[in-house]
Design a protein around this motif. Structure first.
Motif, mmCIF file in Angstrom:
data_model
loop_
_atom_site.group_PDB
_atom_site.id
_atom_site.type_symbol
_atom_site.label_atom_id
_atom_site.label_comp_id
_atom_site.label_asym_id
_atom_site.label_seq_id
_atom_site.Cartn_x
_atom_site.Cartn_y
_atom_site.Cartn_z
ATOM 1 N N CYS A 23 0.857 -1.186 0.000
ATOM 2 C CA CYS A 23 0.000 0.000 0.000
ATOM 3 C C CYS A 23 0.898 1.243 0.000
ATOM 4 N N PRO A 31 -4.610 6.240 2.262
ATOM 5 C CA PRO A 31 -4.135 5.352 1.191
ATOM 6 C C PRO A 31 -4.338 5.971 -0.194
ATOM 7 N N SER A 34 -3.387 0.724 -3.351
ATOM 8 C CA SER A 34 -3.261 -0.412 -2.429
ATOM 9 C C SER A 34 -3.714 -1.714 -3.064
ATOM 10 N N VAL A 39 -6.763 -0.853 5.100
ATOM 11 C CA VAL A 39 -5.493 -0.202 5.449
ATOM 12 C C VAL A 39 -5.720 1.059 6.293
#
Length: 362
Positions: A23, A31, A34, A39
């Motif tokens: 990521c 993010p 990714s 995440v």
């Protein structure tokens, strides 16, 4: 700044080779690209890592890596796994993104330099200093092409032009407005204007077939130094405009072939109006009937040859002579006399120019 799509393509490629999830996050823990799920839960950990002095860190089954741009933190790479293999993959990913940053920055700087060069926004000393810094040769023969598309921001046309020329490192493709694509092309020592016309024809044909769009292409004269590139650009711009007025049937126009149209284009309108008034004594050339206009144009096409013109018009020679005599009575210009023919031809071109300029005012 690298686009999120480029970042996504990069880590997708790395995962495709290594089968390790990654990521890329910004410095605020958001993010950007990714191959991982959920995440967002690592946002706080990323923020702590961003503030630390460490360039890499392992935490809760993941590894974090920093990516810098000239000592400025730009991205954080998150890799799933804590083994040496995942560490190496994380370092490779960070290195790849670092190189992308450098490449994009250099490309962006070059693009800005070329735009400012075309628009005459640089001092002479800045031109050579920046060209040296960007590793752009200053004494290469170059010419500027302007490719006018039908629609604004035609990305298909832009990508097609890039596919033709982007592999050539001494060629530059940019844009200074919404509708025109600018190509600054290197000209080899053995290339001439005939070769440039062939290049323009390739552009027209490729955009017609690949991008499904009709374009007009104009190009300036060949220049020998980088400081003269802006002159070639101005010439190409003039060629594009003059072509619309006097050569509307052509898709390719060269500045070197503009002829007298280039001179007329630079005349002030009041002078043009005075000239037309003197030649036609207040009459408008549009008042001529269609038969007369066809006769005049065909007579010019055949270099004032009466026999050839009458043959192509399928009329008797005496009929053509009668029409020319009639035109002479109304304008005091005998098209069979070279000087009068030149005056009449220029007058017709001036009228075209005036009508074009009037439409541009609206």
């Amino acid at each position: 700044m690298i686009s999120n799509q480029i970042l996504q393509d990069t880590i997708d490629g790395i995962k495709g080779i290594t089968r390790v999830d990654l990521c890329v996050m910004d410095t605020e823990g958001k993010p950007l690209a990714s191959t991982l799920d959920n995440v967002e839960e690592y946002e706080s950990a990323v923020l702590v890592f961003a503030e630390s002095l460490a360039e890499s860190q392992a935490l809760q089954g993941y590894q974090f890596f920093k990516v810098f741009d000239e000592n400025q933190l730009e991205y954080i790479v998150l890799v799933k796994g804590e083994t040496d293999d995942e560490y190496m993959i994380g370092k490779i990913a960070a290195f790849q993104i670092q190189n992308l940053l450098v490449a994009y920055k250099e490309r962006f700087d070059k693009d800005n330099f070329i735009k400012n060069l075309l628009l005459d926004n640089l001092l002479l000393v800045d031109i050579y200093n920046r060209a040296k810094k960007l590793h752009i040769e200053t004494d290469v023969r170059r010419v500027v092409f302007i490719i006018e598309t039908q629609h604004e921001k035609d990305n298909n046309a832009l990508e097609t032009v890039k596919s033709i020329f982007s592999a050539k490192t001494k060629d530059f493709i940019t844009a200074v407005d919404e509708k025109n694509i600018i190509l600054v092309k290197e000209v080899k020592p053995n290339e001439n204007y005939e070769d440039l016309f062939k290049t323009a024809q390739v552009i027209v044909d490729m955009l017609n077939t690949e991008a499904m769009t009709q374009v007009h292409v104009a190009f300036g004269t060949i220049v020998n130094e980088i400081k003269e590139v802006s002159r070639s650009y101005k010439e190409a711009k003039m060629a594009l405009d003059v072509g619309k007025i006097f050569y509307s049937d052509k898709t390719i126009v060269a500045y070197s072939k503009l002829g007298i149209g280039r001179l007329i284009y630079q005349l002030p309108l009041p002078l043009c109006k005075m000239f037309i008034k003197e030649i036609f004594e207040g009459r408008n050339p549009d008042d001529f009937d269609e038969e007369t206009l066809i006769t005049i144009n065909k007579f010019f096409e055949n270099s004032l040859n009466v026999s050839e013109t009458s043959r192509q018009l399928y009329i008797h020679r005496n009929t053509l002579v009668y029409r020319l005599d009639k035109l002479q009575k109304s304008t005091n210009l005998d098209l069979r006399v070279f000087e009068d023919a030149i005056t009449f031809k220029i007058a017709l071109m001036v009228v075209k120019y005036m009508k074009y300029m009037e439409t541009m005012d609206f």
